[in-house]
Design a protein around this motif. Structure first.
Motif, short mmCIF file in Angstrom:
data_model
loop_
_atom_site.label_atom_id
_atom_site.label_comp_id
_atom_site.label_asym_id
_atom_site.label_seq_id
_atom_site.Cartn_x
_atom_site.Cartn_y
_atom_site.Cartn_z
N SER A 80 42.92 40.06 37.62
CA SER A 80 43.07 40.00 38.88
C SER A 80 42.98 38.76 39.31
O SER A 80 43.68 38.08 40.25
N SER A 117 44.43 50.08 37.19
CA SER A 117 42.86 49.32 37.34
C SER A 117 42.60 50.00 39.00
O SER A 117 43.40 50.30 39.71
N TYR A 142 47.96 41.26 41.69
CA TYR A 142 47.31 42.12 40.63
C TYR A 142 47.56 43.53 41.12
O TYR A 142 48.23 44.33 40.44
#
Ligand code: AKB
Length: 316
Positions: A80, A117, A142
């Motif tokens: 990220s 994620s 991200y």
């Protein structure tokens, strides 16, 4: 059995997944790959490691065809914080790489694992006990690549019957590789500094609560979802998984049970703080438990004890 290809094999997850896959299916069955190569002397006889740039469709195609690949664990991606620094590279690698892997998988009938994620969620997502199916709308590059990746994997499954499966990982804690480019990296770096210096300066603020999981549980979950009976899967991309959640202060308190004088200071990085603030506090993993028996073993206390023991041995 057709072989397994792991992209990004030298990364945080790859370094440990490759060992677990070799132990489970045999070294001959597993091809580790990355854009760097490990020192030759670290490879044992029968272990395969190949150069592979996963943004290069030709290289993926050749690898899958020539080495008889049936499953791809596609781990090559930026994390990220690095993705916010280099959004163009993040798009090219995280999305471009995934698209090319899926296309080759479609042509050669491969199964694909995609690592999503907690970054796939955004500020509009319910923060506590975040449901499996809910508002996503992330505000980071991200997160954009993770949501788009989830949708693309589901599309390839629905449209072309590619067997795609994924997990929404929380922060992963591991002693095998140093932290590299993530927002949850503080929860790894803190152990190195606690052992070496007895203090750590944290780049997230004291009350920042985030989901986390110890790497052995992450590896079991990865293999678990890939081996799950497809008839039982209602979801595919991607399952919420987590094992614990804590703030930096709560982690420091647990470390103090082993290093009583450990000091935690703060020097907040606004970029990583903004990313963390846009993510959930705690995920609901009931879909993963119901559909493929997700059952993590490590809570905060057991993770801290094991990390300190293993990392001390490694550092010394
Ligand atoms: C990161 O911090 O970027 C990763 C993640 C939670 O996806 N560890």
């Amino acid at each position: 059995m057709r072989r397994i290809l792991v992209t990004g094999a030298l990364g945080q997850i790859g370094s440990e997944l490759v060992l677990a896959l070799r132990a489970r299916y045999g070294s001959e069955a597993v091809i580790a790959s990355d854009i760097r190569l490990p020192p030759l002397e670290t490879l044992k006889p029968g272990e395969h490691f190949e150069f592979l740039d996963s943004t290069n469709a030709r290289q993926i195609q050749d690898m899958v065809r020539n080495r008889d690949i049936g499953t791809v664990y596609h781990l090559a991606a930026l994390l990220s914080a690095t993705s916010e620094e280099k959004p163009h590279v993040a798009w090219e690698l995280n999305m471009g790489g995934l698209y090319k892997v899926l296309e080759v998988a479609r042509q050669h009938d491969c199964k694909v694992f995609f690592p999503s994620s907690i970054g796939a969620f955004g500020p509009g997502t319910p923060k506590d006990n975040t449901p499996q199916d809910t508002i996503q709308r992330p505000t980071t590059m991200y997160g954009v690549t993770k949501v788009a990746g989830e949708l693309l994997c589901d599309y390839y499954h629905r449209r072309f019957a590619v067997d795609t499966r994924g997990l929404r990982f929380p922060g992963l804690i591991s002693y095998a590789t140093p932290p590299g480019g993530g927002t949850t990296d503080y929860a790894v770096a803190i152990f190195y500094d606690a052992i070496r210096y007895g203090r750590y300066t944290c780049f997230l603020s004291p009350g920042t609560r985030l989901d986390m999981m110890y790497m052995p549980d992450a590896i079991t979950a990865l293999i678990g979802v890939m081996e799950a009976d497809p008839a039982k899967l209602i979801h595919r991309n991607s399952f919420n998984v987590t094992a614990m959640n804590f703030t930096p202060e709560e982690l420091a308190q647990e470390i103090r049970k082993h290093i009583p004088d450990f000091e935690l200071r703060y020097d907040v990085d606004p970029v990583r703080q903004a990313i963390a603030d846009s993510w959930p506090n705690s995920l609901d993993c009931s879909a993963a438990r119901a559909e493929w028996d997700f059952a993590p073993q490590y809570g905060l206390g057991a993770m801290v004890e094991d990390m300190l023991t293993k990392l001390r041995a490694r550092i010394s």
